[in-house]
Scaffold this active site. Structure first.
Site, PDB file in Angstrom:
ATOM      1  CB  ILE A  26     -28.241 -12.523  30.147  1.00 32.75           C
ATOM      2  CG1 ILE A  26     -29.090 -12.835  31.371  1.00 32.75           C
ATOM      3  CG2 ILE A  26     -29.112 -12.357  28.912  1.00 32.75           C
ATOM      4  CD1 ILE A  26     -28.345 -12.875  32.675  1.00 32.75           C
ATOM      5  CB  SER A  48     -26.928 -15.844  18.150  1.00 31.88           C
ATOM      6  OG  SER A  48     -26.414 -14.814  18.936  1.00 31.88           O
ATOM      7  NE  ARG A  49     -25.610  -9.662  15.551  1.00 25.85           N
ATOM      8  CZ  ARG A  49     -25.297  -8.476  16.050  1.00 25.85           C
ATOM      9  NH1 ARG A  49     -25.519  -7.396  15.324  1.00 25.85           N
ATOM     10  NH2 ARG A  49     -24.755  -8.372  17.247  1.00 25.85           N
ATOM     11  CE  LYS A 102     -32.491  -5.579  32.966  1.00 23.21           C
ATOM     12  NZ  LYS A 102     -30.977  -5.422  32.937  1.00 23.21           N
ATOM     13  CG  ASP A 180     -28.774  -3.089  31.138  1.00 25.51           C
ATOM     14  OD1 ASP A 180     -29.565  -3.484  30.266  1.00 25.51           O
ATOM     15  OD2 ASP A 180     -28.094  -3.881  31.826  1.00 25.51           O
TER      16      ASP A 180
HETATM   17  P1  NAP Z   1     -24.633  -9.350  25.409  1.00 25.59           P
HETATM   18  O1  NAP Z   1     -23.632 -10.166  26.140  1.00 25.59           O
HETATM   19  O2  NAP Z   1     -24.152  -8.209  24.596  1.00 25.59           O
HETATM   20  O3  NAP Z   1     -25.466 -10.380  24.531  1.00 25.59           O
HETATM   21  C1  NAP Z   1     -26.495  -9.971  23.678  1.00 25.59           C
HETATM   22  C2  NAP Z   1     -26.371 -10.769  22.397  1.00 25.59           C
HETATM   23  O4  NAP Z   1     -27.398 -10.323  21.511  1.00 25.59           O
HETATM   24  C3  NAP Z   1     -25.061 -10.537  21.694  1.00 25.59           C
HETATM   25  O5  NAP Z   1     -24.099 -11.491  22.070  1.00 25.59           O
HETATM   26  C4  NAP Z   1     -25.413 -10.622  20.217  1.00 25.59           C
HETATM   27  O6  NAP Z   1     -25.151 -11.918  19.740  1.00 25.59           O
HETATM   28  C5  NAP Z   1     -26.911 -10.399  20.164  1.00 25.59           C
HETATM   29  N1  NAP Z   1     -27.257  -9.142  19.477  1.00 25.59           N
HETATM   30  C6  NAP Z   1     -28.219  -8.986  18.556  1.00 25.59           C
HETATM   31  N2  NAP Z   1     -28.287  -7.737  18.126  1.00 25.59           N
HETATM   32  C7  NAP Z   1     -27.326  -7.061  18.761  1.00 25.59           C
HETATM   33  C8  NAP Z   1     -26.886  -5.728  18.731  1.00 25.59           C
HETATM   34  N3  NAP Z   1     -27.478  -4.814  17.917  1.00 25.59           N
HETATM   35  N4  NAP Z   1     -25.865  -5.369  19.536  1.00 25.59           N
HETATM   36  C9  NAP Z   1     -25.260  -6.260  20.335  1.00 25.59           C
HETATM   37  N5  NAP Z   1     -25.645  -7.559  20.413  1.00 25.59           N
HETATM   38  C10 NAP Z   1     -26.672  -7.962  19.623  1.00 25.59           C
HETATM   39  O7  NAP Z   1     -25.709  -8.754  26.407  1.00 25.59           O
HETATM   40  P2  NAP Z   1     -26.323  -9.449  27.706  1.00 25.59           P
HETATM   41  O8  NAP Z   1     -25.555  -9.033  28.912  1.00 25.59           O
HETATM   42  O9  NAP Z   1     -26.521 -10.889  27.476  1.00 25.59           O
HETATM   43  O10 NAP Z   1     -27.700  -8.661  27.791  1.00 25.59           O
HETATM   44  C11 NAP Z   1     -28.777  -8.946  26.921  1.00 25.59           C
HETATM   45  C12 NAP Z   1     -30.056  -8.529  27.619  1.00 25.59           C
HETATM   46  O11 NAP Z   1     -30.141  -9.246  28.855  1.00 25.59           O
HETATM   47  C13 NAP Z   1     -30.095  -7.034  27.989  1.00 25.59           C
HETATM   48  O12 NAP Z   1     -31.389  -6.527  27.842  1.00 25.59           O
HETATM   49  C14 NAP Z   1     -29.705  -7.035  29.468  1.00 25.59           C
HETATM   50  O13 NAP Z   1     -30.289  -5.959  30.190  1.00 25.59           O
HETATM   51  C15 NAP Z   1     -30.298  -8.345  29.932  1.00 25.59           C
HETATM   52  N6  NAP Z   1     -29.640  -8.890  31.129  1.00 25.59           N
HETATM   53  C16 NAP Z   1     -28.274  -8.904  31.239  1.00 25.59           C
HETATM   54  C17 NAP Z   1     -27.721  -9.343  32.413  1.00 25.59           C
HETATM   55  C18 NAP Z   1     -26.205  -9.385  32.629  1.00 25.59           C
HETATM   56  O14 NAP Z   1     -25.760  -9.514  33.771  1.00 25.59           O
HETATM   57  N7  NAP Z   1     -25.387  -9.292  31.600  1.00 25.59           N
HETATM   58  C19 NAP Z   1     -28.514  -9.803  33.468  1.00 25.59           C
HETATM   59  C20 NAP Z   1     -29.891  -9.848  33.273  1.00 25.59           C
HETATM   60  C21 NAP Z   1     -30.441  -9.369  32.106  1.00 25.59           C
HETATM   61  P3  NAP Z   1     -24.731 -12.090  18.185  1.00 25.59           P
HETATM   62  O15 NAP Z   1     -23.621 -11.116  17.931  1.00 25.59           O
HETATM   63  O16 NAP Z   1     -24.328 -13.529  18.082  1.00 25.59           O
HETATM   64  O17 NAP Z   1     -25.971 -11.752  17.405  1.00 25.59           O
END
Ligand code: NAP
Length: 320
Positions: A26, A48-49, A102, A180
């Site tokens: 996101i 970010s890690r 969110k 989610d």
């Molecule tokens: P994601 O692709 O997994 O990205 C989250 C990032 O946070 C990871 O790349 C990771 O980066 C970091 N992170 C830090 N602690 C972590 C942990 N314990 N486990 C996994 N990752 C961790 O997830 P995302 O889809 O972007 O979603 C993140 C948030 O945005 C969620 O709350 C989700 O509900 C919200 N969201 C997502 C979407 C969608 O369509 N995907 C849409 C709207 C909102 P590092 O490894 O570099 O630290």
């Protein structure tokens, strides 16, 4: 440090020096483009890690960011919900304004405590709900205002493998599973209808190797007595369905495409441009200028109720 000085500086029209925390799907799909297009913000760092953004100083986590010494006004947190409150608390302690993706946390209590902490420190906390900014949501809210609602349903079905590839965290308990994405529907529902809702019944399908639901059926009851049925599915192949229907004394309103399209009785479907994240950053800026906190936990409370009350069914294991 006098945090109020930061508010006045922002209200004088100064650029907000922002750091983005958690560079994942996101952050790349929505936050980076919205920040780049908004002259009121300057992205000065990431934390970010495993990832960073070309040309922007990158730190591994919030602690390294905070001791890094870069002048900073605000952070926007895009990590998964578990642990986000801890990151937010550190940023608030450092006198920074905080925007939360969110769901704003794992529990409503944790978010309420954060809001109190931000108030005590004199900084803005913004628990964002991007789907409330979808193009047709305000139209739906206006149309429903003053009409008698008799019931409704939510159909929120998408393919986890397409929309959340490899996101193991999402099927952990704190990841909320199918809720989610479905919390987006609940955020819209609680925006377009003034009623207070409670979960009356829920069935949660939980893969035998996971802790969160991959599908769910819920009945929400409004304080006025009508019900909204929710049919949620994370294993829905093909075009997603992100629809909310509300029956009223003046006919049926249908919001489709996650709130981007509205169908009103006797009228052709109407869609608007997707500006959800630009609008969120505009709202964050306005809250900082006004020295206000916005942290609505109503959608999260419904998810908590569904997990607390829901009947659990074990379903076949899930692997990405
Ligand atoms: P994601 O692709 O997994 O990205 C989250 C990032 O946070 C990871 O790349 C990771 O980066 C970091 N992170 C830090 N602690 C972590 C942990 N314990 N486990 C996994 N990752 C961790 O997830 P995302 O889809 O972007 O979603 C993140 C948030 O945005 C969620 O709350 C989700 O509900 C919200 N969201 C997502 C979407 C969608 O369509 N995907 C849409 C709207 C909102 P590092 O490894 O570099 O630290």
């Amino acid at each position: 440090m006098d945090e109020r000085k930061d508010f006045s500086r922002a209200s004088e029209g100064a650029e907000i020096r922002l750091a983005l925390v958690g560079i994942g799907k996101i952050a790349r799909d929505q936050h980076l483009p919205a920040i780049a297009a908004d002259p009121r913000y300057r992205l000065v760092a990431t934390a970010s890690r495993n990832d960073s953004v070309d040309g922007v100083p990158g730190y591994r986590n919030i602690d390294e960011l905070l001791v890094g010494g870069l002048p900073l006004d605000a952070v926007s947190l895009c990590t998964p919900p578990e642990g986000r409150a801890d990151i937010a608390r550190r940023a608030i302690d450092a006198g920074l304004h905080v925007m939360l993706e969110k769901p704003p946390g794992v529990t409503a209590d944790e978010v309420r405590a954060l809001a109190r902490h931000a108030a005590a420190k004199g900084v803005t906390l913004f628990a964002s709900w991007h789907s409330r900014e979808a193009a047709a949501v305000d139209t739906a809210r206006d149309w429903l205002s003053g009409r008698a609602v008799t019931g409704g349903r939510i159909i929120w079905k998408e393919d986890i493998r397409q929309w959340h590839p490899g996101q193991e965290w999402i099927l952990e308990r704190a990841g909320m599973g199918v809720f989610d994405p479905a919390i987006n529907a609940l955020s819209i529902l609680t925006r377009i209808l003034p009623a207070r809702f409670e979960v009356e019944a829920a069935t949660l399908d939980i893969p035998s190797n996971r802790s969160a639901a991959i599908a769910a059926a819920c009945t929400l009851r409004s304080a006025e007595g009508y019900t909204i049925k929710a049919d949620l599915d994370f294993l829905f192949a093909g075009a997603p369905r992100w629809d909310i229907e509300v029956a009223t004394d003046a006919g049926r309103l249908i919001l489709r495409d996650g709130g981007a399209t509205v169908e009103l009785p006797g009228a052709a479907p109407h869609s608007g441009e997707n500006c959800e994240y630009p609008r969120l950053y505009g709202r964050f800026h306005a809250l900082i200028e006004a020295a206000e906190i916005e942290a609505d936990t109503a959608p999260l409370e419904l998810v908590e109720q569904a997990y607390r009350l829901g009947a659990r069914r074990s379903v076949p294991p899930f692997e990405f």
